[in-house]
Enzyme design. Structure first.
Site, PDB file in Angstrom:
ATOM      1  N   SER A   1       0.856  -1.186   0.000  1.00 30.64           N
ATOM      2  CA  SER A   1       0.000   0.000   0.000  1.00 30.64           C
ATOM      3  C   SER A   1       0.891   1.234   0.000  1.00 30.64           C
ATOM      4  O   SER A   1       2.116   1.138   0.099  1.00 30.64           O
ATOM      5  CB  SER A   1      -0.889   0.003   1.237  1.00 30.64           C
ATOM      6  N   LYS A   2       0.242   2.386  -0.059  1.00 30.95           N
ATOM      7  CA  LYS A   2       0.999   3.638  -0.127  1.00 30.95           C
ATOM      8  C   LYS A   2       1.925   3.822   1.081  1.00 30.95           C
ATOM      9  O   LYS A   2       2.908   4.547   1.001  1.00 30.95           O
ATOM     10  CB  LYS A   2       0.039   4.818  -0.214  1.00 30.95           C
ATOM     11  N   ARG A   3       1.555   3.168   2.180  1.00 32.35           N
ATOM     12  CA  ARG A   3       2.424   3.244   3.360  1.00 32.35           C
ATOM     13  C   ARG A   3       3.842   2.787   3.045  1.00 32.35           C
ATOM     14  O   ARG A   3       4.805   3.226   3.641  1.00 32.35           O
ATOM     15  CB  ARG A   3       1.887   2.288   4.437  1.00 32.35           C
TER      16      ARG A   3
END
Ligand code: GLU
Length: 477
Positions: free
Chosen positions: A246-248
């Site tokens: 994910s963008k994390r």
């Protein structure tokens, strides 16, 4: 591409950017089509009108084109095929494989609430399937709204997944899914099957988040009397911490990697190895190798881990193998983005000087910018440490370098002559050659690592180099 070869598709929903997972799915389909002389089709699944946008479609098309994942047919737009989706639903209705469901949203919610275990695993109780023909006809005539529900057959639904092997479900565990809403719009599973049949898709290769849809879709194929394609479900992509990417974890959009200066060939190579291995210990695989070695069977079952460091490493491999001319347009684009005035001299030699140590085009551009104007150099911690460690010797050394280099005329400003000049000066003053070189490197680049110093001086050019070395020598910090 042949008339009778496999037909594959990538079917993104244009509700967001092109995620690396989607790009990887597209790539696997494309590789298989190219390997088998088949056809690769692009279908934009824009039935979710509230979330689909033309801008997203464009981003997907651009991302695929950038990766070199070229489609032979399409883009087709699912939203344009509503009439066919409805016709297929009607066929199922007429053949008794589907039925009208008059239950309203509220009624369904109430049924769910009163189901055992608070509606977990709730399945429709088929009450509308039990309505007699007369009641149905009366309610239709009265204009009562209805959805069309598929009558899930009470049978085993299994397939030999190209990636996972045999996967089996039973119809009795599956719900009678709605295939057409009461406003006449199709539900995803119907639209996909209707389109895949119409497009004569032979292989459905997609993310394994779709495994639970596949038995429903196979039941629909059977009910529609259509041949069932091969299904292959590719594993998820995880971040380095083992959680779903994910963008994390960093950039997940293909466009972000383009902007970072990743080369399309490197990205393609990297994505191909996310969940697939050629069975040999090779990692740098050109397009032709990827196509020749690819197979669905060699796709791994377990999730793949997206290793950003490896992508950069791979990109570095591609960068160093490419001639400077091939990189020049991209480097110029990045120089422009960095606000560097358009260079008035060829930048090929500067690219050559820095590319083997760079991992992205952006890094190349940053380093080229510093060689065009060392005033842009940022003093890195290692450079600062060297200056501190040498103390006054740093400026003394630069002074000697300036003296030696000034003696070199512009016509003799080449790596060999520069090397000899610095070497002579180092010997004369009794310092090690490395100790004479390093202050020059730090003064011009801010860092302790770069191409050999004589090459650095050569690409920076005589007057610019001398000006900056003299300035560093005279700086009073
Ligand atoms: N539109 C679906 C998605 O983006 C893909 C459907 C499919 O490949 O069957 O997840």
């Amino acid at each position: 591409m042949t008339q009778n070869g496999p037909r594959l598709r990538f079917a993104p929903s244009p509700t967001g950017y092109l995620h690396v997972g989607g790009a990887r799915t597209a790539l696997f389909n494309w590789l298989y089509a190219r390997k088998t002389g088949g056809t690769f089709i692009l279908r934009i699944e824009d039935t979710d009108q509230a979330r689909s946008t033309e801008a997203h479609t464009q981003v997907i098309l651009d991302g695929l084109s950038w990766l070199g994942v070229t489609w032979d047919e399409g883009p087709y737009f699912q939203g344009a095929e509503g009439a066919r989706h409805r016709a297929d639903a009607m066929r199922l209705l007429e053949s008794g494989r589907a039925y009208r469901c008059f239950c309203t949203r509220e009624e369904l919610e109430a049924q769910r609430q009163s189901a055992p275990a608070g509606g977990d695993g709730f399945r429709y109780d088929r009450r509308c399937h039990r309505l007699d023909a007369e009641t149905v006809a009366r309610r239709v005539a009265a204009g009562d709204r209805f959805a069309v529900r598929f009558l899930m057959p009470d049978e085993e639904i299994a397939w030999d997944d190209a990636v996972h092997g045999r996967i089996s479900f039973h119809g009795k565990d599956l719900d009678d899914l709605v295939i057409l809403r009461s406003d006449g719009t199709p539900i995803y599973n119907l639209a996909v099957v209707s389109d895949d049949i119409a497009m004569r898709i032979t292989h459905v290769v997609r993310g394994d988040d779709h495994i639970s849809n596949t038995p429903k879709q196979i039941a629909l194929y059977r009910a529609l009397g259509a041949p069932i394609p091969v299904f292959g479900h590719v594993p998820m992509i995880l971040g380095p911490d083992g959680k779903k990417l994910s963008k994390r974890h960093g950039a997940t959009a293909v466009g972000d990697y383009r902007d970072k200066g990743i080369l399309p060939a490197a990205m393609r190579n990297f994505l191909a190895l996310l969940g697939w291995a050629p069975g040999e210990d090779r990692e740098i695989l050109a397009e032709a190798d990827l196509i020749a070695l690819f197979s669905l069977e060699a796709i791994q079952k377990k999730p793949a881990v997206f290793d950003f460091t490896k992508l950069e490493w791979m990109n570095g491999q591609y960068l160093s193998a490419l001639p400077a001319e091939a990189l020049e347009p991209e480097v110029r684009r990045d120089l422009d983005r960095l606000g560097v005035p358009a260079p008035d001299r060829p930048i090929g030699p500067l690219i050559d000087a820095v590319k083997s140590r760079a991992r992205t085009v952006l890094q190349i551009a940053e380093r080229v910018a510093v060689r065009l104007d060392p005033g842009r150099a940022v003093l890195e911690p290692k450079g600062e440490a060297l200056i501190r460690k040498m103390g006054p010797a740093y400026r003394t050394s630069l002074g000697l370098a300036v003296q030696a280099l000034e003696a070199l005329p512009a016509t003799a400003w080449d790596p060999t002559a520069i090397y000899e000049a610095i070497k002579g000066q180092a010997e004369a003053s009794g310092v090690k050659l490395g100790d004479a070189m390093q202050p020059i490197r730090v003064a011009l680049t801010g860092d302790t690592v770069s191409e050999p110093v004589n090459e650095l001086l050569a690409v920076v050019g005589r007057s610019t180099a001398l000006e900056h070395l003299a300035r560093a020598r005279d700086r009073q910090d």
